[in-house]
Design an enzyme around this catalytic site. Structure first.
Site, mmCIF file in Angstrom:
data_model
loop_
_atom_site.group_PDB
_atom_site.id
_atom_site.type_symbol
_atom_site.label_atom_id
_atom_site.label_comp_id
_atom_site.label_asym_id
_atom_site.label_seq_id
_atom_site.Cartn_x
_atom_site.Cartn_y
_atom_site.Cartn_z
ATOM 1 N N ASN A 79 -0.415 1.445 0.847
ATOM 2 C CA ASN A 79 -1.088 0.236 1.290
ATOM 3 C C ASN A 79 0.059 -1.064 1.345
ATOM 4 O O ASN A 79 -0.549 -2.185 1.762
ATOM 5 C CB ASN A 79 -2.158 -0.020 0.800
ATOM 6 C CG ASN A 79 -3.280 1.060 0.987
ATOM 7 O OD1 ASN A 79 -3.639 1.721 -0.134
ATOM 8 N ND2 ASN A 79 -3.780 1.208 2.059
ATOM 9 N N ILE A 86 0.441 -6.579 2.599
ATOM 10 C CA ILE A 86 -0.583 -5.671 2.040
ATOM 11 C C ILE A 86 -1.386 -5.419 3.199
ATOM 12 O O ILE A 86 -1.975 -6.212 3.862
ATOM 13 C CB ILE A 86 -1.197 -6.521 0.882
ATOM 14 C CG1 ILE A 86 -0.256 -6.799 -0.110
ATOM 15 C CG2 ILE A 86 -2.361 -5.538 0.378
ATOM 16 C CD1 ILE A 86 -0.565 -7.895 -1.379
ATOM 17 N N CYS A 87 -1.733 -4.095 3.241
ATOM 18 C CA CYS A 87 -2.496 -3.493 4.388
ATOM 19 C C CYS A 87 -3.949 -3.358 3.499
ATOM 20 O O CYS A 87 -4.218 -2.377 3.074
ATOM 21 C CB CYS A 87 -2.206 -2.182 4.793
ATOM 22 S SG CYS A 87 -3.053 -1.663 6.140
ATOM 23 N N ALA A 88 -4.957 -4.430 3.703
ATOM 24 C CA ALA A 88 -6.095 -4.266 3.059
ATOM 25 C C ALA A 88 -7.351 -4.730 3.887
ATOM 26 O O ALA A 88 -7.050 -6.021 4.390
ATOM 27 C CB ALA A 88 -6.142 -4.961 1.679
#
Length: 152
Positions: A79, A86-88
């Site tokens: 992620n 950050i891929c959240a």
């Protein structure tokens, strides 16, 4: 509005993170819109023993718009993009103005323990995690040892 809220959040972060010794956060010098943070790699993860530095940039529209948060320390994680982004969900589409800085740091730590495989930033790392978790953990541990000021 953002600066006033960030001043209050700074006070809250100091109090909240006092009970969590693996976290720290605060503004860069006297610039309340640009912060540095660090997270100790969670126990029982391939990141254990590493210190991961992050950058948090707020806009004047904060808290209506989420801050930009990224790892300064290289991390092998499905992620996290190569540039540290950050891929959240909680940092993009599911942002809520009520989310605190402490919550964000703890959520990132939780993501380190349990990657979100429904929304990987790096498909190759996600595939490795799904197909060969031992190899994923080995590579994540190696990067932690070389990049994260590891205390292993």
């Amino acid at each position: 509005m953002a600066l006033k809220l960030l001043s209050k959040q700074l006070h809250n972060v100091m109090n909240e993170l006092e009970n969590h010794p693996g976290f720290s956060a605060g503004p860069l010098e006297d610039d309340m819109l640009h912060w540095e943070a660090s997270i100790m790699g969670p126990e029982n993860s391939p990141y254990e023993g590493g210190q991961f530095d992050l950058r948090i940039d707020f806009t004047v529209d904060y808290p209506l718009k989420p801050p930009k948060v990224w790892f300064l320390t290289k991390i092998f994680h499905p992620n996290v993009e190569a540039d540290g982004k950050i891929c959240a969900d909680f940092l993009v589409g599911h942002w809520k103005p009520s989310l605190s800085i402490s919550y964000m740091l703890m959520a990132i730590c939780s993501l380190m323990l349990s990657p979100n495989m429904d929304n990987p930033a790096v498909q190759e790392i996600a595939d490795l995690y799904m197909k060969d978790k031992d190899e994923f953990e080995k590579r994540a541990r190696e990067m932690t040892q070389t990049q994260a000021k590891a205390r292993i």
